[in-house]
Design a protein around this motif. Sequence first.
Motif, short mmCIF file in Angstrom:
data_model
loop_
_atom_site.label_atom_id
_atom_site.label_comp_id
_atom_site.label_asym_id
_atom_site.label_seq_id
_atom_site.Cartn_x
_atom_site.Cartn_y
_atom_site.Cartn_z
N ASN A 153 2.66 3.78 6.90
CA ASN A 153 1.42 4.50 6.69
C ASN A 153 0.43 4.53 7.91
OD1 ASN A 153 2.09 5.22 3.81
ND2 ASN A 153 2.12 3.01 3.54
N GLU A 154 0.03 5.62 8.23
CA GLU A 154 -0.96 5.77 9.33
C GLU A 154 -1.83 7.16 9.18
OE1 GLU A 154 -0.55 5.12 13.88
OE2 GLU A 154 0.15 7.00 13.43
N ILE A 177 0.88 -1.23 0.00
CA ILE A 177 0.00 -0.21 -0.17
C ILE A 177 0.88 1.23 0.08
CG2 ILE A 177 -1.71 1.32 1.28
CD1 ILE A 177 -2.93 -1.24 2.26
N GLN A 178 0.61 2.12 -1.04
CA GLN A 178 1.17 3.62 -0.90
C GLN A 178 0.35 4.56 -0.88
OE1 GLN A 178 3.42 3.49 -4.74
NE2 GLN A 178 5.15 2.37 -3.78
N LEU A 204 -2.91 0.60 -4.28
CA LEU A 204 -2.66 -0.93 -3.62
C LEU A 204 -2.01 -1.84 -4.88
CD1 LEU A 204 -3.34 -2.97 -1.35
CD2 LEU A 204 -5.58 -3.11 -2.37
N SER A 205 -0.97 -2.35 -4.58
CA SER A 205 -0.30 -3.25 -5.62
C SER A 205 -0.14 -4.80 -5.34
CB SER A 205 1.20 -2.81 -5.87
OG SER A 205 1.70 -3.81 -6.66
N PHE A 206 -0.69 -5.83 -6.05
CA PHE A 206 -0.63 -6.99 -5.59
C PHE A 206 0.18 -7.86 -6.55
CE2 PHE A 206 -2.54 -11.36 -5.59
CZ PHE A 206 -2.75 -11.45 -4.21
N SER A 207 0.97 -8.84 -5.98
CA SER A 207 1.78 -9.64 -6.73
C SER A 207 1.78 -11.13 -6.56
CB SER A 207 3.13 -9.20 -6.61
OG SER A 207 3.55 -7.70 -6.86
N LYS A 208 1.75 -11.82 -7.54
CA LYS A 208 1.80 -13.31 -7.39
C LYS A 208 3.07 -13.93 -8.17
CE LYS A 208 -1.75 -15.92 -7.37
NZ LYS A 208 -2.10 -16.40 -6.26
N PHE A 209 3.74 -14.79 -7.63
CA PHE A 209 4.78 -15.63 -8.27
C PHE A 209 4.53 -16.72 -8.98
CE2 PHE A 209 6.38 -12.70 -5.06
CZ PHE A 209 7.54 -11.98 -5.61
#
Length: 531
Positions: free
Chosen positions: A242-243, A131-132, A142-147
């Motif tokens: 991040n808060e 999350i950035q 929101l970035s999601f990665s799968k290997f």
Amino acid sequence: MADINNPNMKFFAINKNQAAVLTTLLVLLFLGAGYFFLYLPNNENRIREQRFMALRNIDRNVHIKIENSVALLNNLLSAYQRSKGRGRDSLVDYIRGYSTNNFKLTLPVEKKLALPGVKRDSLDRDSTYQIQVNNDTREISLSFSKFGVAPNSDTIVYRMGMKLTFAQFIVFLLPKDVFDDYVIFSKGRPVYESFPSGISYAITDSLLAANSGIGGSGVKNQVISGISYKLFLQPVGFDAKNEWIIGGLLSSKHYQKEKTELPSQMIFLLATIMLMCMLAFPWLKLYQMGSKERLTISDGIASIFISMLLVSLIFFVFFNYNTLFRPPVKNDAKFNLSEGIHLALKKEIETAYLKLQQLDGLVDSTRRDMVNFNKQSISYANGDTAISFKKDILAVTSGINVNQVFWLNQQGDEIINWAADYLNSPHGNFKNRHYFKRVAERQDYRLGDTGNRRYFLEQVISWTSGTFRTVLSMQSRLSTPDSIVVAALSFNVKSFDKVVLPTGFLFAVTDAGGNVLYHSTPSRNLNENLL
């Protein structure tokens, strides 16, 4: 000078007039002390507990929204990872055509990595998200990665993301009638305001009353635009970096009003007691009359008239406060409203069950995906017209607002999807949804008195659309002795649309834990806990 040795001398002698005055003063002092030293502190604590509970619910819902967003990205990226050729092109078209009202999806990408010595099994199961929070552009990424591992043993990472503005992310999670307004701080600066507050800068430590490096929820007095507020603060952490600090603003005027106001029943009781005392004044006058005072005709008439009024008032008081002696009566507005909602929901659940049962019977002869299945333009996902099912499906789906019907195998993988939209969502895995687990584990509900009609009902935020849905599931006829198939119907409950409510009434349907499943204000669905 008074003789203190005189035995006939009386100190603190109280006659009847003084006794009445002292009794009145003592009663007033007792009521005033109870109000200021018991009621006000307890009521203030209750108000603060309620407000902080609302902020904690916002914190919980923020993380639930992140989890739902990750599940959506996981489903789409898993489908992209499995698909090839034309199927992948269709998925890309689906993502491009996705509505941007609530968020914006980025297209999936894949990249080869050199990770020697990593086992294939671990890569197939490995996934991560980041999350950035960009305070300059007011966006959350929101970035999601799968290997995965390619056939030539190359390591591949599949990645896609989601972008939301701060308003898109948080506005539906902020209940409107708990606080007057909201301000959200990030890294000491206000990044979202529900009104133009004019706040330009704030120091995080001073907001959270940090002491020895430890800060937490708190309340502060704050003057904004010339108006005095109570500022309730709750830190919400997305991750280690991040808060946010969510601030709920309650004007001091509303705070004091809510703190000092008495319950309506208490006010009514005190007013009744005061009226009885005023009506009893002629009797008090008679009680206080001395031996040399004369009883007039007006005193007698007033006594008779007051006796009649007091009898009427006493009868009214008994009629209003005799709840312990009354038989149970269920004809008030609250009961009628709840009973009407209950019957409407029960009828709609039974209708949805019968519709799903009929649709499950139609799927026996085909296992292909369909689109527009409840419209005149019904067709298979590959473009072929489903003429043989057109009349049957249209007859079944009339009278219910269906989003989609889908079937899940033993592992929770979606094997068939009939979409009411013009495009099917990618097949996903829903093994973690309760509507799958409860049916697969035979922990479902019974419809009516018979045990042969079994189903489960769940309210969810869709992993494919990000919107609130109701899902009814049951065991499919496609099941075999060795493998169960779950049929599920996603629909919108019409029983709660535009319900006519008496003035001042709202309604909520909750589970046993107090979680709001349905609310007269739809934005509160799954966003509030009444307990």
